[in-house]
Design a protein around this motif. Sequence first.
Motif, mmCIF file in Angstrom:
data_model
loop_
_atom_site.group_PDB
_atom_site.id
_atom_site.type_symbol
_atom_site.label_atom_id
_atom_site.label_comp_id
_atom_site.label_asym_id
_atom_site.label_seq_id
_atom_site.Cartn_x
_atom_site.Cartn_y
_atom_site.Cartn_z
ATOM 1 N N MET A 15 -1.877 -14.005 -0.243
ATOM 2 C CA MET A 15 -0.833 -13.032 -0.640
ATOM 3 C C MET A 15 -0.768 -11.894 0.380
ATOM 4 O O MET A 15 -1.780 -11.256 0.693
ATOM 5 N N LYS A 23 7.938 -4.189 -5.320
ATOM 6 C CA LYS A 23 7.816 -5.346 -6.218
ATOM 7 C C LYS A 23 7.934 -6.690 -5.511
ATOM 8 O O LYS A 23 8.234 -7.703 -6.144
ATOM 9 N N ASN A 59 -10.542 -4.056 -2.756
ATOM 10 C CA ASN A 59 -9.123 -4.107 -2.366
ATOM 11 C C ASN A 59 -8.297 -3.655 -3.568
ATOM 12 O O ASN A 59 -7.796 -4.450 -4.359
#
Length: 160
Positions: free
Chosen positions: A85, A95, A124
Amino acid sequence: MDLTVSQLGDDDWTVLRELRLACLAESPGAFWATLETEAAYSQGQWTDFLRAAVWFIAASDSEYIGIAGAMARPDTADEPEIIGMWVAPYARRHKVGQRLLDACAEWGRARQVRSMTLWIVEGNLAAQGLYADCGFQLTGERAPLPRDEASYEVRMRLAL
Ligand SMILES: CC(C)(COP(=O)(O)OP(=O)(O)OC[C@H]1O[C@@H](n2cnc3c(N)ncnc32)[C@H](O)[C@@H]1OP(=O)(O)O)[C@@H](O)C(=O)NCCC(=O)NCCS
């Protein structure tokens, strides 16, 4: 932000390469892999990597701005893993990460799996904030990071 999320096709290895090299250069601490390793991949290695997962990419105004993969290996077929990701820094907090996770979850639901997991490097907080916001919960599992055993990663799970 004008945002589209789409799935990479079996021949889109150059797009995967562009995004992976950008994310490993920009956020080297967030991933298992290193820029050095993947920068040396051959076309065949990129194609194998592309086909080992379903890759969703986010684009805005014809620019790629984010990526996430969903991977179901034979041993994780019942609980696929979300990998890789990343959102380009200038596009964060719009978003984009959430939309990529929605695409992964939709893919999981279509496969009728009940949950998906991922690992994140401990500390993180941006990633953990995103995943918590999207319904992931810490599983309590913690393991040394293979490329740097002084660091740990923790696992999160999303019930679908
Ligand atoms: C983690 C990352 C993917 C988040 O992407 P993003 O597109 O900015 O996330 P979103 O805009 O969808 O965030 C949705 C929600 O997640 C949470 N969140 C996102 N970034 C956050 C941050 N830096 N700190 C705290 N919470 C955060 C918030 O609740 C946010 O909602 P809000 O903006 O209304 O407060 C991005 O910061 C990134 O690419 N980081 C570097 C690579 C990385 O760490 N990848 C994860 C590997 S496991």
